[in-house]
Design a protein around this motif. Structure first.
Motif, short mmCIF file in Angstrom:
data_model
loop_
_atom_site.label_atom_id
_atom_site.label_comp_id
_atom_site.label_asym_id
_atom_site.label_seq_id
_atom_site.Cartn_x
_atom_site.Cartn_y
_atom_site.Cartn_z
N PRO A 17 0.82 -1.22 0.00
CA PRO A 17 0.00 0.00 0.00
C PRO A 17 0.85 1.26 0.00
N ASP A 18 0.34 2.29 -0.64
CA ASP A 18 1.09 3.54 -0.74
C ASP A 18 1.30 4.21 0.61
N GLU A 19 0.44 3.90 1.59
CA GLU A 19 0.61 4.57 2.89
C GLU A 19 1.79 4.04 3.69
N LEU A 20 2.37 2.95 3.26
CA LEU A 20 3.57 2.46 3.93
C LEU A 20 4.79 3.27 3.49
N SER A 21 5.76 3.36 4.37
CA SER A 21 7.02 4.04 4.04
C SER A 21 8.04 2.96 3.67
N ARG A 404 0.94 -3.70 11.42
CA ARG A 404 -0.12 -3.51 12.42
C ARG A 404 0.39 -3.81 13.82
N PRO A 409 5.03 2.06 10.14
CA PRO A 409 4.76 1.83 8.71
C PRO A 409 6.03 1.68 7.87
#
Length: 427
Positions: A17-21, A404, A409
């Protein structure tokens, strides 16, 4: 973010997912030789601490060329034809030339696999191509002992040859610092007793027996000592980029030429990373390294310096041939029965290691730092528990579960696995 991990003969897609770094850790772009064939010819014409091969071979009645077994992607198809032709043109009789597969204690490579390994039908049809057998006592010459007490018994086809030539791939190696060169001799064509001595716990447990470490590395030092007992040995070293293209090749005296190749590859293979991660994803480098779970351990060990306390390490490996040797399976069974500390205690005082138990010993290193998760489609149901790690059905799901659980992230991804050594270095 869409990524691909080396897996089997291809890649394994990884969509995060894009929200992960996400930090992708790979080697800097490496130079690629515009013509691999011309690169080999140029290397043979510009030897390191040696004479041109034709001069070295002049007057010799026998020659033995060592090649790595199927677990190393050495570009033999580029090397063996030119080398054999040089020997023949120097006057070495065809019947006196042997290409010897340096199997160590691995299984032999035969049939179609041997043809794939050699990569040149002309070589197979022209000279002897044979496998080393570490368990065949009569096939070895006893050269005595090193100063450290290691018994040195080497395949007599190599030890007795008038011209000794080694080929190999120079890359990070999780015990010996770097592969190739002297390592193709020992363990490559060493007797079982030699291998199980310097692969015993006291060598493996040494803090310098690690990736990209040569100074003070006891395995490297024993390998140099063993090579020195043979007299003059020549070597062809190769370095490949992430797409397995030839980036570097040289030829010369085994120690000097290997050291030059190491100086080249370490500029790319060691990647400094300014933080540690709670979630790390890697591979076992794809085919041929991920044919067995035994070889997969290398991919687990390489990222240990960037694992934060309590990290999750996710590794993808095809394991198309299953676990590995029956001796390795026995070592894994002892790990499960005794636990990590119990296993290490049980092997600590052995003079000779049990065959392949050193790989289990190395697996304990990342297990002490992180929870290891394995994605594979190659292991039989009955073998999955023998890994000693947590099996997952999806790399993506394992990553999300780790994020999680940790609340962090940040994710590190190492697509090329053990061919890259991430090293933590504060910014």
């Amino acid at each position: 973010m869409d990524l691909e991990l080396l897996y089997g003969r291809g890649t394994l897609p990884l969509r995060l997912p894009d929200e992960l770094s996400v930090t992708v850790i790979r080697k800097p772009a490496m130079p690629v030789l515009p013509s691999a064939e011309e690169g080999v010819r140029a290397a043979l014409a510009a030897p390191v601490a040696a004479r041109p091969l034709r001069e070295e071979a002049a007057g010799k009645a026998s020659a033995c060329i060592l090649i790595c077994d199927i677990t190393r992607p050495v570009p033999n198809r580029l090397l063996l034809g030119p080398l054999v032709r040089e020997l023949l043109e120097a006057g070495v009789p065809r019947a006196g030339i042997t290409v010897l597969v340096a199997t160590g204690l691995h299984r032999p490579n035969q049939g179609a696999e041997l043809a794939e390994l050699v990569g040149d039908p002309w070589v197979l049809a022209t000279v002897k191509v044979e496998n080393h057998d570490a368990r065949d006592d009569a096939a070895h010459l006893d050269l005595g002992r090193t100063a450290a007490g290691t018994p040195v018994k080497l395949d007599r086809r190599f030890a007795g040859a008038e011209l000794k030539l080694v080929t190999g791939l120079v890359e990070p190696h999780f015990m010996a610092g770097y592969s190739g060169g002297r390592k193709v001799i020992a363990p490559g064509v060493a007797h079982k007793e030699t291998i199980t001595t310097f692969h015993s716990s006291r060598f493996m447990a040494h803090p310098k027996a690690d990736n990209c470490v040569l100074a003070g590395n006891p395995l490297h030092e024993e390998q140099l000592a063993i090579a020195a007992m043979l007299g003059r040995v020549l070597c062809v070293n190769t370095v490949l980029d992430e797409e397995r293209r030839l980036s570097f090749v040289n030829y010369g005296e085994v120690v000097a030429s290997h050291a030059e190749a190491v100086r080249f590859v370490e500029r790319y293979a060691i990647v400094r990373v300014p933080r540690r991660f709670r979630t790390v994803v890697t591979s076992a480098a794809g085919y041929p390294l991920d044919k067995t779970y035994y070889q997969t351990v290398k991919g687990m060990v390489s990222p240990k310096d960037i694992l934060a306390p309590g990290a999750n390490l996710v590794i993808a490996s095809e394991c198309s041939e299953g676990m590995g040797s029956k001796e390795y399976v026995a070592a894994q069974e002892r790990l499960l029965a005794l636990g990590e500390d119990g296993f290490l205690a049980a092997i600590a005082e052995k003079r000779f290691a049990d065959v392949d138990e050193w790989q289990t010993q190395m697996q304990v290193k990342p297990m002490k730092l992180a929870r290891v998760h394995l994605y594979t489609r190659g292991l039989r149901p009955g073998d999955r528990a023998l890994t000693g790690v947590h099996l997952v059905d999806s790399v993506e799901e394992a990553v999300l579960a780790s994020v999680r659980a940790s609340g962090d992230p940040a994710v590190a991804v190492i697509p090329e696995g053990p061919y890259v050594l991430p090293v933590y270095a504060e910014a």
